[in-house]
Write an enzyme that holds these catalytic residues in place. Structure first.
Site, PDB file in Angstrom:
ATOM      1  N   CYS A   1       0.825  -1.226   0.000  1.00 35.92           N
ATOM      2  CA  CYS A   1       0.000   0.000   0.000  1.00 35.92           C
ATOM      3  C   CYS A   1       0.851   1.265   0.000  1.00 35.92           C
ATOM      4  CB  CYS A   1      -0.916   0.017   1.207  1.00 35.92           C
ATOM      5  SG  CYS A   1      -1.967  -1.431   1.258  1.00 35.92           S
TER       6      CYS A   1
ATOM      7  N   HIS B   1      -3.785   7.098   0.864  1.00 35.36           N
ATOM      8  CA  HIS B   1      -3.976   5.759   0.301  1.00 35.36           C
ATOM      9  C   HIS B   1      -5.392   5.323   0.659  1.00 35.36           C
ATOM     10  CE1 HIS B   1      -4.017   1.544  -0.271  1.00 35.36           C
ATOM     11  NE2 HIS B   1      -3.920   1.263   1.015  1.00 35.36           N
TER      12      HIS B   1
ATOM     13  N   ASN C   1      -9.873  -0.788  -2.490  1.00 32.89           N
ATOM     14  CA  ASN C   1      -8.463  -0.539  -2.155  1.00 32.89           C
ATOM     15  C   ASN C   1      -7.601  -1.141  -3.270  1.00 32.89           C
ATOM     16  OD1 ASN C   1      -5.860  -0.697  -1.162  1.00 32.89           O
ATOM     17  ND2 ASN C   1      -6.468  -1.337   0.896  1.00 32.89           N
TER      18      ASN C   1
HETATM   19  O1  UT7 Z   1      -4.492  -1.027   2.634  1.00 30.05           O
HETATM   20  C1  UT7 Z   1      -3.673  -1.650   3.574  1.00 30.05           C
HETATM   21  C2  UT7 Z   1      -4.060  -1.340   4.917  1.00 30.05           C
HETATM   22  N1  UT7 Z   1      -5.335  -1.946   5.205  1.00 30.05           N
HETATM   23  C3  UT7 Z   1      -6.110  -1.380   6.065  1.00 30.05           C
HETATM   24  O2  UT7 Z   1      -5.818  -0.322   6.550  1.00 30.05           O
HETATM   25  C4  UT7 Z   1      -7.368  -2.100   6.464  1.00 30.05           C
HETATM   26  C5  UT7 Z   1      -7.624  -1.870   7.929  1.00 30.05           C
HETATM   27  N2  UT7 Z   1      -8.734  -2.638   8.464  1.00 30.05           N
HETATM   28  C6  UT7 Z   1     -10.031  -2.426   8.083  1.00 30.05           C
HETATM   29  O3  UT7 Z   1     -10.291  -1.657   7.205  1.00 30.05           O
HETATM   30  C7  UT7 Z   1     -11.104  -3.147   8.858  1.00 30.05           C
HETATM   31  O4  UT7 Z   1     -10.533  -3.835   9.937  1.00 30.05           O
HETATM   32  C8  UT7 Z   1     -11.921  -4.149   7.970  1.00 30.05           C
HETATM   33  C9  UT7 Z   1     -12.805  -3.392   7.026  1.00 30.05           C
HETATM   34  C10 UT7 Z   1     -10.991  -5.069   7.232  1.00 30.05           C
HETATM   35  C11 UT7 Z   1     -12.819  -5.009   8.859  1.00 30.05           C
HETATM   36  O5  UT7 Z   1     -13.650  -4.188   9.645  1.00 30.05           O
HETATM   37  P1  UT7 Z   1     -13.793  -4.442  11.204  1.00 30.05           P
HETATM   38  O6  UT7 Z   1     -14.746  -3.453  11.701  1.00 30.05           O
HETATM   39  O7  UT7 Z   1     -12.412  -4.440  11.805  1.00 30.05           O
HETATM   40  O8  UT7 Z   1     -14.468  -5.888  11.262  1.00 30.05           O
HETATM   41  P2  UT7 Z   1     -13.917  -7.228  11.907  1.00 30.05           P
HETATM   42  O9  UT7 Z   1     -12.816  -7.810  11.122  1.00 30.05           O
HETATM   43  O10 UT7 Z   1     -13.702  -7.004  13.380  1.00 30.05           O
HETATM   44  O11 UT7 Z   1     -15.176  -8.175  11.746  1.00 30.05           O
HETATM   45  C12 UT7 Z   1     -16.406  -7.889  12.420  1.00 30.05           C
HETATM   46  C13 UT7 Z   1     -17.419  -8.964  12.055  1.00 30.05           C
HETATM   47  C14 UT7 Z   1     -16.898 -10.373  12.243  1.00 30.05           C
HETATM   48  O12 UT7 Z   1     -17.969 -11.177  12.683  1.00 30.05           O
HETATM   49  P3  UT7 Z   1     -18.126 -11.556  14.253  1.00 30.05           P
HETATM   50  O13 UT7 Z   1     -16.859 -12.291  14.600  1.00 30.05           O
HETATM   51  O14 UT7 Z   1     -18.258 -10.252  14.971  1.00 30.05           O
HETATM   52  O15 UT7 Z   1     -19.344 -12.386  14.276  1.00 30.05           O
HETATM   53  C15 UT7 Z   1     -16.511 -10.806  10.845  1.00 30.05           C
HETATM   54  O16 UT7 Z   1     -16.587 -12.210  10.666  1.00 30.05           O
HETATM   55  O17 UT7 Z   1     -17.764  -8.855  10.679  1.00 30.05           O
HETATM   56  C16 UT7 Z   1     -17.579 -10.126  10.025  1.00 30.05           C
HETATM   57  N3  UT7 Z   1     -17.159  -9.888   8.654  1.00 30.05           N
HETATM   58  C17 UT7 Z   1     -18.017  -9.696   7.653  1.00 30.05           C
HETATM   59  N4  UT7 Z   1     -19.370  -9.688   7.614  1.00 30.05           N
HETATM   60  C18 UT7 Z   1     -19.951  -9.444   6.417  1.00 30.05           C
HETATM   61  C19 UT7 Z   1     -15.899  -9.786   8.164  1.00 30.05           C
HETATM   62  N5  UT7 Z   1     -15.935  -9.527   6.851  1.00 30.05           N
HETATM   63  C20 UT7 Z   1     -17.244  -9.467   6.519  1.00 30.05           C
HETATM   64  C21 UT7 Z   1     -17.902  -9.225   5.299  1.00 30.05           C
HETATM   65  N6  UT7 Z   1     -19.257  -9.225   5.297  1.00 30.05           N
HETATM   66  N7  UT7 Z   1     -17.249  -8.981   4.157  1.00 30.05           N
END
Ligand code: UT7
Length: 333
Positions: free
Chosen positions: A115, A260, A290
């Site tokens: 990134c 980014h 992204n």
């Molecule tokens: O570009 C390089 C740098 N990258 C970044 O900066 C990305 C940084 N991270 C993020 O943008 C966020 O952490 C994400 C968008 C990747 C994820 O968001 P989050 O709010 O951190 O969600 P999470 O991973 O904590 O997941 C929350 C819930 C989980 O379910 P439970 O365990 O709470 O039941 C996941 O299984 O959301 C679930 N989940 C989804 N649900 C529907 C994860 N992905 C999905 C999905 N659709 N695509």
């Protein structure tokens, strides 16, 4: 010492639009979750069977940038190609660009900083130009993510985020110290390398090991999303401040921030931290997702095409990602 200025910009994205609803047919996800957590509405994915690759998209973006710069291809002295999704394990995409564009046998370098790839690539180009070694450098960021994503529910935490696309810039030598790239700032913290990674195949973990173990998913990207998010907001803010302070500037001097495009919530956090208005931060993650090393250069090209960047503006580019690596570029346009 000379100054580098951006004299031409170009971008290319595949035609194929993949909406959040399209993804919900492949995996257990939905438009509401994706938009709420990331801001993404749709992304471009290279269509199955298309011959498009990171190198070919990069070449298309490069042709536009060369034309906009008003130079002849033969005037390019060096190629820098940033990608995490090269066409081949080796050689890198840079040499493919030399061949695809029919350039003379100039040097070609690949940057593998994910990134932060475009920020690192700009910084490398800037050093070559400042010292007078080169006059025109072609800098490309391009990613073909969609071919390497796990598009089942298992991979939904990663695969809904990434999109395909490319951007390119011509960096040109200038004698004007007031305008152009004022400074670049690069950082890394390798202890977090495994928080956002594709581990295999690698020389230490080669194809037979993966094929012999059906549970081995090391060839798919892994991301500890929450941990990456928390680090991103801190590092983005730090490295923007570092760049401003180096030049005796403050956040109120920023005319345009191009972060980014990792997550709209990250951009909004940074915007709030520096008290920037909506029109001072350019975001297009909503339509492209992204695109990693391509995201800043696609956003910069679009912002420029839309007339949002004017001569004399203070432009800040900032990135954070896998490595971890992060960086910023301060530009007087
Ligand atoms: O570009 C390089 C740098 N990258 C970044 O900066 C990305 C940084 N991270 C993020 O943008 C966020 O952490 C994400 C968008 C990747 C994820 O968001 P989050 O709010 O951190 O969600 P999470 O991973 O904590 O997941 C929350 C819930 C989980 O379910 P439970 O365990 O709470 O039941 C996941 O299984 O959301 C679930 N989940 C989804 N649900 C529907 C994860 N992905 C999905 C999905 N659709 N695509």
């Amino acid at each position: 010492m000379y100054t580098s200025r951006i004299s031409g910009l170009g971008h290319f994205v595949p035609d194929n639009i993949v909406t959040n609803d399209d993804l919900s047919k492949l995996m257990d996800t939905n438009d509401e979750w994706i938009q709420e957590r990331t801001g993404i509405k749709e992304r471009r994915w290279i269509e199955n069977g298309s011959p498009e690759t990171s190198a070919s998209m990069g070449a298309k973006a490069a042709n536009i940038a060369i034309e906009k710069a008003g130079i002849d291809k033969d005037e390019i002295d060096f190629i820098i190609f940033a990608t995490l999704s090269p066409d081949m394990y080796f050689p890198g995409c840079g040499v493919q660009i030399q061949e695809m564009l029919g350039l003379p046998t100039i040097g070609a370098l690949d940057v593998r900083n994910q990134c932060s790839g475009f920020v690192y690539a700009l910084s490398v180009a800037d050093q070559f130009i400042k010292t007078g070694m080169y006059q025109n450098i072609l800098v490309i960021g391009s990613e073909f993510h969609s071919g390497g994503l796990d598009v089942t529910t298992r991979g939904r935490g990663v695969s809904v985020i990434f999109g395909d696309g490319a951007g390119a810039a011509i960096l040109n030598r200038s004698d004007d110290p007031e305008r152009g790239i004022l400074s670049t700032h690069l950082h890394s913290e390798g202890k977090h390398a495994r928080e956002l990674t594709v581990e295999g195949p690698s020389i230490a973990h080669w194809v037979p090991e993966i094929l012999n173990n059906p549970d081995d998913l090391s060839y798919y990207p892994y991301m500890n999303g929450t941990f990456v998010f928390k680090n991103a907001v801190v590092r983005f803010s730090e490295v923007i401040m570092e760049g401003l302070q180096t030049n005796g500037l403050s956040p109120s001097d920023i005319d345009m921030l191009i972060p980014h495009q990792a997550n709209l919530r990250i951009s909004q956090f940074v915007q709030k931290k520096f008290s920037l208005r909506d029109d001072q931060v350019y975001n297009n993650i909503q339509k492209y997702g992204n695109t990693t090393a391509a995201s800043i250069i696609i956003a910069l090209t679009e912002a420029h095409e839309k007339g949002k960047i004017n001569q004399g503006d203070l432009l800040v580019l900032a990135a954070f990602g896998s490595g971890f690596t992060w960086g910023s570029v301060i530009i007087r346009w």
